[in-house]
Design an enzyme around this catalytic site. Structure first.
Site, PDB file in Angstrom:
ATOM      1  N   GLY A 148     -17.049   9.240  -0.308  1.00 29.63           N
ATOM      2  CA  GLY A 148     -17.504   9.313   1.088  1.00 29.63           C
ATOM      3  C   GLY A 148     -16.454   9.956   1.972  1.00 29.63           C
ATOM      4  N   ALA A 149     -15.722  10.919   1.380  1.00 30.46           N
ATOM      5  CA  ALA A 149     -14.543  11.459   2.071  1.00 30.46           C
ATOM      6  C   ALA A 149     -14.894  12.332   3.270  1.00 30.46           C
ATOM      7  CB  ALA A 149     -13.681  12.232   1.089  1.00 30.46           C
ATOM      8  N   ALA A 150     -16.151  12.749   3.384  1.00 32.52           N
ATOM      9  CA  ALA A 150     -16.532  13.521   4.566  1.00 32.52           C
ATOM     10  C   ALA A 150     -17.066  12.620   5.683  1.00 32.52           C
ATOM     11  CB  ALA A 150     -17.593  14.557   4.193  1.00 32.52           C
ATOM     12  N   GLY A 151     -17.151  11.328   5.411  1.00 35.41           N
ATOM     13  CA  GLY A 151     -17.660  10.385   6.414  1.00 35.41           C
ATOM     14  C   GLY A 151     -16.569   9.988   7.402  1.00 35.41           C
TER      15      GLY A 151
ATOM     16  N   ILE B 194     -14.815   7.122   7.977  1.00 35.03           N
ATOM     17  CA  ILE B 194     -13.593   6.462   7.484  1.00 35.03           C
ATOM     18  C   ILE B 194     -12.816   7.421   6.583  1.00 35.03           C
ATOM     19  CG2 ILE B 194     -12.652   4.511   6.188  1.00 35.03           C
ATOM     20  CD1 ILE B 194     -15.223   2.976   6.837  1.00 35.03           C
TER      21      ILE B 194
ATOM     22  N   ARG C 111     -24.377  -6.997   7.570  1.00 34.62           N
ATOM     23  CA  ARG C 111     -23.892  -6.116   6.489  1.00 34.62           C
ATOM     24  C   ARG C 111     -24.735  -6.297   5.224  1.00 34.62           C
ATOM     25  NH1 ARG C 111     -19.249  -8.473   8.837  1.00 34.62           N
ATOM     26  NH2 ARG C 111     -17.963  -7.001  10.012  1.00 34.62           N
TER      27      ARG C 111
ATOM     28  N   GLY D 273     -17.235   0.106   1.182  1.00 30.56           N
ATOM     29  CA  GLY D 273     -18.657   0.212   1.543  1.00 30.56           C
ATOM     30  C   GLY D 273     -19.325  -1.158   1.523  1.00 30.56           C
TER      31      GLY D 273
ATOM     32  N   ASP E 116     -10.278  -7.489   8.736  1.00 32.96           N
ATOM     33  CA  ASP E 116     -10.454  -8.785   9.402  1.00 32.96           C
ATOM     34  C   ASP E 116      -9.089  -9.445   9.624  1.00 32.96           C
ATOM     35  OD1 ASP E 116     -13.516  -8.817   8.932  1.00 32.96           O
ATOM     36  OD2 ASP E 116     -12.678  -8.525   6.953  1.00 32.96           O
TER      37      ASP E 116
ATOM     38  N   ARG F 156      -7.391  -7.694  12.421  1.00 27.96           N
ATOM     39  CA  ARG F 156      -8.035  -8.082  13.687  1.00 27.96           C
ATOM     40  C   ARG F 156      -7.516  -9.451  14.144  1.00 27.96           C
ATOM     41  NH1 ARG F 156     -14.044  -6.198  11.611  1.00 27.96           N
ATOM     42  NH2 ARG F 156     -13.945  -4.092  12.471  1.00 27.96           N
TER      43      ARG F 156
ATOM     44  N   HIS G 156     -16.625 -10.680   3.568  1.00 24.56           N
ATOM     45  CA  HIS G 156     -16.499  -9.785   4.734  1.00 24.56           C
ATOM     46  C   HIS G 156     -17.865  -9.798   5.440  1.00 24.56           C
ATOM     47  CE1 HIS G 156     -15.422  -6.484   7.303  1.00 24.56           C
ATOM     48  NE2 HIS G 156     -16.376  -5.716   6.814  1.00 24.56           N
TER      49      HIS G 156
HETATM   50  P1  NAD Z   1     -20.325   7.364   7.193  1.00 22.58           P
HETATM   51  O1  NAD Z   1     -21.807   7.384   7.158  1.00 22.58           O
HETATM   52  O2  NAD Z   1     -19.597   8.031   8.284  1.00 22.58           O
HETATM   53  O3  NAD Z   1     -19.763   7.987   5.839  1.00 22.58           O
HETATM   54  C1  NAD Z   1     -20.233   7.606   4.602  1.00 22.58           C
HETATM   55  C2  NAD Z   1     -20.073   8.802   3.676  1.00 22.58           C
HETATM   56  O4  NAD Z   1     -20.382   8.380   2.365  1.00 22.58           O
HETATM   57  C3  NAD Z   1     -21.026   9.956   4.020  1.00 22.58           C
HETATM   58  O5  NAD Z   1     -20.281  11.154   4.162  1.00 22.58           O
HETATM   59  C4  NAD Z   1     -21.965  10.018   2.814  1.00 22.58           C
HETATM   60  O6  NAD Z   1     -22.357  11.353   2.506  1.00 22.58           O
HETATM   61  C5  NAD Z   1     -21.070   9.430   1.730  1.00 22.58           C
HETATM   62  N1  NAD Z   1     -21.790   8.876   0.573  1.00 22.58           N
HETATM   63  C6  NAD Z   1     -22.952   8.181   0.549  1.00 22.58           C
HETATM   64  N2  NAD Z   1     -23.278   7.877  -0.708  1.00 22.58           N
HETATM   65  C7  NAD Z   1     -22.301   8.341  -1.505  1.00 22.58           C
HETATM   66  C8  NAD Z   1     -22.074   8.353  -2.892  1.00 22.58           C
HETATM   67  N3  NAD Z   1     -22.958   7.808  -3.743  1.00 22.58           N
HETATM   68  N4  NAD Z   1     -20.957   8.935  -3.372  1.00 22.58           N
HETATM   69  C9  NAD Z   1     -20.068   9.504  -2.540  1.00 22.58           C
HETATM   70  N5  NAD Z   1     -20.231   9.550  -1.203  1.00 22.58           N
HETATM   71  C10 NAD Z   1     -21.333   8.978  -0.691  1.00 22.58           C
HETATM   72  O7  NAD Z   1     -19.896   5.835   7.046  1.00 22.58           O
HETATM   73  P2  NAD Z   1     -18.457   5.187   7.345  1.00 22.58           P
HETATM   74  O8  NAD Z   1     -18.370   4.823   8.780  1.00 22.58           O
HETATM   75  O9  NAD Z   1     -17.390   6.037   6.746  1.00 22.58           O
HETATM   76  O10 NAD Z   1     -18.610   3.807   6.543  1.00 22.58           O
HETATM   77  C11 NAD Z   1     -18.713   3.793   5.141  1.00 22.58           C
HETATM   78  C12 NAD Z   1     -18.970   2.375   4.636  1.00 22.58           C
HETATM   79  O11 NAD Z   1     -17.843   1.542   4.915  1.00 22.58           O
HETATM   80  C13 NAD Z   1     -20.165   1.675   5.270  1.00 22.58           C
HETATM   81  O12 NAD Z   1     -20.881   0.944   4.271  1.00 22.58           O
HETATM   82  C14 NAD Z   1     -19.526   0.720   6.267  1.00 22.58           C
HETATM   83  O13 NAD Z   1     -20.358  -0.368   6.572  1.00 22.58           O
HETATM   84  C15 NAD Z   1     -18.303   0.295   5.480  1.00 22.58           C
HETATM   85  N6  NAD Z   1     -17.204  -0.317   6.241  1.00 22.58           N
HETATM   86  C16 NAD Z   1     -16.540  -1.359   5.666  1.00 22.58           C
HETATM   87  C17 NAD Z   1     -15.459  -1.936   6.326  1.00 22.58           C
HETATM   88  C18 NAD Z   1     -14.719  -3.101   5.721  1.00 22.58           C
HETATM   89  O14 NAD Z   1     -13.870  -3.681   6.417  1.00 22.58           O
HETATM   90  N7  NAD Z   1     -14.936  -3.495   4.473  1.00 22.58           N
HETATM   91  C19 NAD Z   1     -15.059  -1.441   7.563  1.00 22.58           C
HETATM   92  C20 NAD Z   1     -15.755  -0.369   8.124  1.00 22.58           C
HETATM   93  C21 NAD Z   1     -16.849   0.185   7.452  1.00 22.58           C
HETATM   94  C1  LMR Z   2     -16.428  -3.738  10.151  1.00 22.73           C
HETATM   95  O1  LMR Z   2     -16.086  -4.899   9.960  1.00 22.73           O
HETATM   96  O2  LMR Z   2     -16.070  -3.102  11.158  1.00 22.73           O
HETATM   97  C2  LMR Z   2     -17.267  -3.032   9.122  1.00 22.73           C
HETATM   98  O3  LMR Z   2     -17.643  -3.900   8.095  1.00 22.73           O
HETATM   99  C3  LMR Z   2     -18.443  -2.325   9.719  1.00 22.73           C
HETATM  100  C4  LMR Z   2     -19.516  -3.305  10.146  1.00 22.73           C
HETATM  101  O4  LMR Z   2     -20.664  -3.092   9.768  1.00 22.73           O
HETATM  102  O5  LMR Z   2     -19.199  -4.251  10.875  1.00 22.73           O
END
Ligand code: NAD
Ligand code: LMR
Length: 327
Positions: free
Chosen positions: A11-14, A16, A98, A130, A159, A162, A187
């Site tokens: 998900g490197a283009a997303g 995070i 979530r 994710g 968390d 935070r 989480h």
């Molecule tokens: P985003 O939509 O900006 O980016 C996600 C990226 O993943 C996209 O570029 C998408 O094309 C890519 N993707 C989707 N399926 C894929 C696959 N099978 N293989 C490779 N890449 C794939 O989302 P984001 O804001 O970067 O968040 C990503 C995830 O992280 C979400 O599920 C979000 O809820 C989670 N998250 C978790 C925490 C935590 O504390 N654990 C914190 C923030 C976000």
């Molecule tokens: C967070 O804690 O910020 C992430 O898990 C994103 C969310 O869905 O809250």
């Protein structure tokens, strides 16, 4: 010069991934003398955007970045990975929990667990970001039968951070003055941010704040912080999540400071009575690339009931994804 560490980021283009890749490549994760190779994995629809990320990484001329691989093929993305950071998944929107993401995201982690098993370094260390992160980590681990489940973790460091921020504000101290913060559980809304063992400049945190503040403000604020960010930004946390990834992996790889611990979601070994085999956040210390759950902490009845609640939620999530837990 040390040989490079291979780091896969999905998900490197997303959001995070974009905030994270540059920090890993500049040495913030493994230190200023450790070269890295980035293997960035995306889905086909995001490859053009991923190419842009690759170009920007090149344009930074980062001395520690020895190679960049951009791909939509998990076999290439995870090849010989020393660290796999699994971010690629759908984020939640306003009003969702979530766990509402479970059906859509869970299958990603079954496939990636298999690919990690088959292509990554046998010593790979995996961090799942994710959501729902704990159960996704469980799925990935279950689909990698040749690897030890201890190689799979999920992120509750955001968390934890935070909680440090909120307590520092409340006590008018610096984050660096606070030790022994703990996030227990999932989480999710059932997580338990616990001040019971936490110290501020060596003084028990619960001597500096009232019990009412801890129960009525601190705990729910941390539990709901993700939703609070979504409400404010219209998008889920990204820069702070990337920052927590850096902290989690750095501490796992390089060790935690003497006298302190961090929160990591790891496979439960039954410590503190938590059901074995679920991915649960515990206080851990790290050394030599291994983590160890801190043992012997006193938990009162209220704390035990909060741990149980999160454990029950995780057992419920596990039941929902039962069919993804075998190879
Ligand atoms: P985003 O939509 O900006 O980016 C996600 C990226 O993943 C996209 O570029 C998408 O094309 C890519 N993707 C989707 N399926 C894929 C696959 N099978 N293989 C490779 N890449 C794939 O989302 P984001 O804001 O970067 O968040 C990503 C995830 O992280 C979400 O599920 C979000 O809820 C989670 N998250 C978790 C925490 C935590 O504390 N654990 C914190 C923030 C976000
Ligand atoms: C967070 O804690 O910020 C992430 O898990 C994103 C969310 O869905 O809250």
């Amino acid at each position: 010069m040390k040989s490079p560490v291979r780091v896969t980021i999905t998900g490197a283009a997303g959001h995070i991934g974009y905030a994270l890749a540059f920090r890993v490549a500049s040495g913030e994760m493994f230190g200023p003398d450790q070269p890295v190779i980035l293997r960035l994995l995306e889905i086909p629809q995001a490859l053009s955007s991923l190419n842009g990320v690759g170009m920007e990484l090149e344009d930074c001329a980062l001395p520690l970045l020895h190679d960049i691989v951009l791909t939509d093929d998990p076999a290439i993305g995870f090849r010989e990975a020393d660290y796999a950071i699994l971010i690629g998944a759908k984020p939640r929107a306003k009003g969702m929990e979530r766990s509402d993401l479970i059906t859509e995201n869970a299958k990603i982690f079954a496939a990636q667990g298999r690919a990690i098993n088959d292509h990554a370094s046998p010593d790979v260390r995996v961090l799942v970001v994710g959501n729902p992160a704990n159960t996704n980590a469980l799925i990935a681990a279950a689909n990698a039968p040749d690897l030890d489940k201890r190689q799979f973790t999920a992120m509750t460091r955001l968390d934890h951070n935070r909680a440090l921020g909120q307590l520092a504000n409340k006590t008018n101290r610096l984050v660096a003055d606070i030790t022994r913060m703990t996030i227990w559980g999932n989480h999710s809304m059932t997580q338990y941010p616990d001040l019971g063992n936490c110290l501020v400049e060596g003084v028990p945190a619960l001597e500096l704040v009232t019990r009412d503040w801890a129960i009525d403000h601190f705990i729910p604020r941390i539990q709901r912080r993700g939703a609070e960010i979504i409400e404010a930004r219209g998008l889920s946390s990204a820069a702070s999540a990337a920052d927590a990834v850096v902290d989690h992996v750095r501490d796992w790889a390089l060790g935690t400071p003497e006298g302190d611990w961090v929160s990591m979601s790891v496979i439960s070994d039954g410590s503190y009575g938590v059901a074995e085999g679920i991915v649960f956040s515990f206080p851990v210390t790290c050394a030599g690339g291994e983590y160890r759950i801190v043992q012997g902490l006193e938990l009162d009845a209220l704390s035990h009931s909060r741990l149980k609640k999160s454990e029950q939620e995780l057992l419920g999530e596990r039941a929902v994804v039962e069919d993804l837990l075998g190879r």
